[in-house]
Write a protein that holds these residues in place. Structure first.
Motif, PDB file in Angstrom:
ATOM      1  N   GLN A  27       0.834  -1.197   0.000  1.00  0.00           N
ATOM      2  CA  GLN A  27       0.000   0.000   0.000  1.00  0.00           C
ATOM      3  C   GLN A  27       0.869   1.248   0.000  1.00  0.00           C
ATOM      4  OE1 GLN A  27      -2.736  -0.275   3.204  1.00  0.00           O
ATOM      5  NE2 GLN A  27      -3.937  -1.875   2.244  1.00  0.00           N
ATOM      6  N   ASP A  28       0.404   2.250  -0.704  1.00  0.00           N
ATOM      7  CA  ASP A  28       1.120   3.522  -0.822  1.00  0.00           C
ATOM      8  C   ASP A  28       0.914   4.352   0.438  1.00  0.00           C
ATOM      9  OD1 ASP A  28       2.409   5.749  -1.710  1.00  0.00           O
ATOM     10  OD2 ASP A  28       0.966   6.243  -3.285  1.00  0.00           O
ATOM     11  N   ASN A  29       1.998   4.820   1.030  1.00  0.00           N
ATOM     12  CA  ASN A  29       1.925   5.636   2.237  1.00  0.00           C
ATOM     13  C   ASN A  29       2.083   7.117   1.941  1.00  0.00           C
ATOM     14  OD1 ASN A  29       1.524   3.444   3.899  1.00  0.00           O
ATOM     15  ND2 ASN A  29       3.705   3.063   4.139  1.00  0.00           N
ATOM     16  N   THR A  30       1.869   7.543   0.697  1.00  0.00           N
ATOM     17  CA  THR A  30       1.986   8.940   0.314  1.00  0.00           C
ATOM     18  C   THR A  30       0.912   9.754   1.021  1.00  0.00           C
ATOM     19  OG1 THR A  30       2.741   8.253  -1.866  1.00  0.00           O
ATOM     20  CG2 THR A  30       2.013  10.540  -1.628  1.00  0.00           C
ATOM     21  N   GLN A  31       1.336  10.839   1.661  1.00  0.00           N
ATOM     22  CA  GLN A  31       0.368  11.699   2.322  1.00  0.00           C
ATOM     23  C   GLN A  31      -0.209  12.681   1.320  1.00  0.00           C
ATOM     24  OE1 GLN A  31       1.972  13.589   5.748  1.00  0.00           O
ATOM     25  NE2 GLN A  31       2.101  11.700   6.908  1.00  0.00           N
ATOM     26  N   ILE A  32      -1.513  12.835   1.377  1.00  0.00           N
ATOM     27  CA  ILE A  32      -2.204  13.754   0.489  1.00  0.00           C
ATOM     28  C   ILE A  32      -2.705  14.906   1.338  1.00  0.00           C
ATOM     29  CG2 ILE A  32      -4.164  14.042  -1.067  1.00  0.00           C
ATOM     30  CD1 ILE A  32      -3.935  11.028  -1.655  1.00  0.00           C
ATOM     31  N   SER A  33      -2.352  16.114   0.935  1.00  0.00           N
ATOM     32  CA  SER A  33      -2.820  17.259   1.708  1.00  0.00           C
ATOM     33  C   SER A  33      -4.243  17.608   1.293  1.00  0.00           C
ATOM     34  CB  SER A  33      -1.898  18.457   1.515  1.00  0.00           C
ATOM     35  OG  SER A  33      -1.852  18.812   0.164  1.00  0.00           O
ATOM     36  N   ALA A  34      -5.016  18.018   2.272  1.00  0.00           N
ATOM     37  CA  ALA A  34      -6.411  18.375   2.031  1.00  0.00           C
ATOM     38  C   ALA A  34      -6.487  19.685   1.266  1.00  0.00           C
ATOM     39  CB  ALA A  34      -7.142  18.502   3.356  1.00  0.00           C
ATOM     40  N   PRO A  35      -7.498  19.824   0.399  1.00  0.00           N
ATOM     41  CA  PRO A  35      -7.682  21.102  -0.291  1.00  0.00           C
ATOM     42  C   PRO A  35      -8.016  22.197   0.721  1.00  0.00           C
ATOM     43  CG  PRO A  35      -9.376  19.509  -0.929  1.00  0.00           C
ATOM     44  CD  PRO A  35      -8.485  18.836   0.032  1.00  0.00           C
ATOM     45  N   VAL A  36      -7.643  23.415   0.388  1.00  0.00           N
ATOM     46  CA  VAL A  36      -7.834  24.544   1.295  1.00  0.00           C
ATOM     47  C   VAL A  36      -8.526  25.673   0.545  1.00  0.00           C
ATOM     48  CG1 VAL A  36      -6.620  26.255   2.696  1.00  0.00           C
ATOM     49  CG2 VAL A  36      -5.723  23.939   2.533  1.00  0.00           C
ATOM     50  N   ILE A  37      -9.546  26.266   1.164  1.00  0.00           N
ATOM     51  CA  ILE A  37     -10.162  27.471   0.607  1.00  0.00           C
ATOM     52  C   ILE A  37      -9.189  28.609   0.891  1.00  0.00           C
ATOM     53  CG2 ILE A  37     -12.089  29.103   0.740  1.00  0.00           C
ATOM     54  CD1 ILE A  37     -13.046  26.492  -0.372  1.00  0.00           C
ATOM     55  N   VAL A  38      -8.626  29.218  -0.152  1.00  0.00           N
ATOM     56  CA  VAL A  38      -7.628  30.269   0.045  1.00  0.00           C
ATOM     57  C   VAL A  38      -8.209  31.663  -0.070  1.00  0.00           C
ATOM     58  CG1 VAL A  38      -5.634  28.886  -0.591  1.00  0.00           C
ATOM     59  CG2 VAL A  38      -6.869  30.109  -2.370  1.00  0.00           C
ATOM     60  N   ALA A  39      -9.393  31.777  -0.661  1.00  0.00           N
ATOM     61  CA  ALA A  39      -9.978  33.116  -0.796  1.00  0.00           C
ATOM     62  C   ALA A  39     -11.485  33.021  -0.967  1.00  0.00           C
ATOM     63  CB  ALA A  39      -9.373  33.834  -1.992  1.00  0.00           C
ATOM     64  N   LYS A  40     -12.172  34.000  -0.400  1.00  0.00           N
ATOM     65  CA  LYS A  40     -13.588  34.229  -0.671  1.00  0.00           C
ATOM     66  C   LYS A  40     -13.635  35.638  -1.244  1.00  0.00           C
ATOM     67  CE  LYS A  40     -15.576  31.235   2.813  1.00  0.00           C
ATOM     68  NZ  LYS A  40     -16.502  31.128   3.958  1.00  0.00           N
ATOM     69  N   ILE A  41     -13.848  35.710  -2.550  1.00  0.00           N
ATOM     70  CA  ILE A  41     -13.769  36.994  -3.247  1.00  0.00           C
ATOM     71  C   ILE A  41     -15.172  37.549  -3.467  1.00  0.00           C
ATOM     72  CG2 ILE A  41     -12.840  38.201  -5.250  1.00  0.00           C
ATOM     73  CD1 ILE A  41     -11.137  35.659  -5.807  1.00  0.00           C
ATOM     74  N   PRO A  42     -15.510  38.689  -2.857  1.00  0.00           N
ATOM     75  CA  PRO A  42     -16.805  39.309  -3.132  1.00  0.00           C
ATOM     76  C   PRO A  42     -16.861  39.799  -4.585  1.00  0.00           C
ATOM     77  CG  PRO A  42     -15.832  40.182  -1.119  1.00  0.00           C
ATOM     78  CD  PRO A  42     -14.768  39.380  -1.818  1.00  0.00           C
ATOM     79  N   GLN A  43     -18.060  39.782  -5.154  1.00  0.00           N
ATOM     80  CA  GLN A  43     -18.228  40.243  -6.535  1.00  0.00           C
ATOM     81  C   GLN A  43     -17.715  41.666  -6.664  1.00  0.00           C
ATOM     82  OE1 GLN A  43     -22.176  39.754  -8.084  1.00  0.00           O
ATOM     83  NE2 GLN A  43     -21.695  40.815  -9.981  1.00  0.00           N
ATOM     84  N   GLY A  44     -16.902  41.894  -7.702  1.00  0.00           N
ATOM     85  CA  GLY A  44     -16.337  43.215  -7.962  1.00  0.00           C
ATOM     86  C   GLY A  44     -15.013  43.454  -7.249  1.00  0.00           C
ATOM     87  N   GLU A  45     -14.593  42.531  -6.398  1.00  0.00           N
ATOM     88  CA  GLU A  45     -13.359  42.698  -5.625  1.00  0.00           C
ATOM     89  C   GLU A  45     -12.206  41.928  -6.257  1.00  0.00           C
ATOM     90  OE1 GLU A  45     -13.018  44.617  -2.757  1.00  0.00           O
ATOM     91  OE2 GLU A  45     -15.058  45.302  -3.147  1.00  0.00           O
ATOM     92  N   THR A  46     -10.996  42.265  -5.797  1.00  0.00           N
ATOM     93  CA  THR A  46      -9.766  41.655  -6.295  1.00  0.00           C
ATOM     94  C   THR A  46      -8.946  41.137  -5.123  1.00  0.00           C
ATOM     95  OG1 THR A  46      -9.711  43.152  -8.182  1.00  0.00           O
ATOM     96  CG2 THR A  46      -7.632  42.129  -7.577  1.00  0.00           C
ATOM     97  N   VAL A  47      -8.331  39.969  -5.302  1.00  0.00           N
ATOM     98  CA  VAL A  47      -7.372  39.454  -4.333  1.00  0.00           C
ATOM     99  C   VAL A  47      -6.090  39.097  -5.081  1.00  0.00           C
ATOM    100  CG1 VAL A  47      -9.102  38.550  -2.737  1.00  0.00           C
ATOM    101  CG2 VAL A  47      -8.152  37.050  -4.475  1.00  0.00           C
ATOM    102  N   ILE A  48      -4.986  39.143  -4.349  1.00  0.00           N
ATOM    103  CA  ILE A  48      -3.690  38.761  -4.925  1.00  0.00           C
ATOM    104  C   ILE A  48      -3.201  37.541  -4.166  1.00  0.00           C
ATOM    105  CG2 ILE A  48      -1.310  39.468  -5.353  1.00  0.00           C
ATOM    106  CD1 ILE A  48      -2.368  42.381  -5.353  1.00  0.00           C
ATOM    107  N   PHE A  49      -2.855  36.510  -4.934  1.00  0.00           N
ATOM    108  CA  PHE A  49      -2.342  35.279  -4.334  1.00  0.00           C
ATOM    109  C   PHE A  49      -1.066  34.884  -5.056  1.00  0.00           C
ATOM    110  CE2 PHE A  49      -2.132  30.636  -3.965  1.00  0.00           C
ATOM    111  CZ  PHE A  49      -2.097  30.523  -2.584  1.00  0.00           C
ATOM    112  N   GLU A  50       0.043  34.888  -4.330  1.00  0.00           N
ATOM    113  CA  GLU A  50       1.354  34.519  -4.864  1.00  0.00           C
ATOM    114  C   GLU A  50       1.644  35.225  -6.187  1.00  0.00           C
ATOM    115  OE1 GLU A  50       1.822  30.257  -4.901  1.00  0.00           O
ATOM    116  OE2 GLU A  50       1.797  30.156  -2.712  1.00  0.00           O
ATOM    117  N   GLY A  51       1.420  36.527  -6.222  1.00  0.00           N
ATOM    118  CA  GLY A  51       1.765  37.323  -7.392  1.00  0.00           C
ATOM    119  C   GLY A  51       0.747  37.312  -8.518  1.00  0.00           C
TER     120      GLY A  51
END
Length: 146
Positions: A27-51
């Protein structure tokens, strides 16, 4: 006759134990990281993520079936997102079908060597008690590690 049956069962039991042991150790013991919500962007708004700049420009359509109604078709919502880097500007349309987010391929915003950013959810989900004009939309962006 009973002795011959038990003699035959021993090798079968040993063989099964051996095969199960091999399967468990393979069996493969590779760890899988859980997905993460990185932003909740309101309509009309802007966010910057890693450039990279993400602007949730507009909801082009929201025909999703309201929570408090029984519908034949779940409906869909289409949103427009502007993505800008130092060297590029692109406009993407993301589709949300009913309560699901479509697919990772359809809603892919940006892919790097190590991450994928995906348009995951459009909220609020429609209700008949709230008109389209009253809805304050947010786009949730999900990050998946590769």
């Amino acid at each position: 006759m009973k002795e011959s049956k038990s003699m035959m069962m021993k090798p079968i039991f040993i063989l099964l134990s051996f095969l199960l042991g091999i399967q468990a150790s393979a069996q493969d013991n590779t760890q899988i990281s859980a997905p993460v919500i990185v932003a909740k962007i309101p309509q009309g708004e802007t966010v910057i993520f890693e450039g990279t700049t993400f602007t949730f420009e507009s909801v082009m359509e929201d025909s999703r079936c309201p929570k408090d109604v029984t519908c034949v078709w779940e409906g869909e919502a289409k949103v427009r997102v502007v993505i800008e880097t130092d060297s590029d500007r692109m406009v993407k349309q993301i589709i949300f079908r009913g309560e699901s987010f479509g697919s990772a391929e359809e809603n892919l915003l940006v892919e790097t060597k190590t991450k994928k950013l995906i348009g995951y959810r459009l909220s609020p989900y429609p209700e008949t008690s709230v008109s389209k004009e009253e809805r304050v939309y947010q786009l949730e962006v999900l990050m998946l590690n590769k």
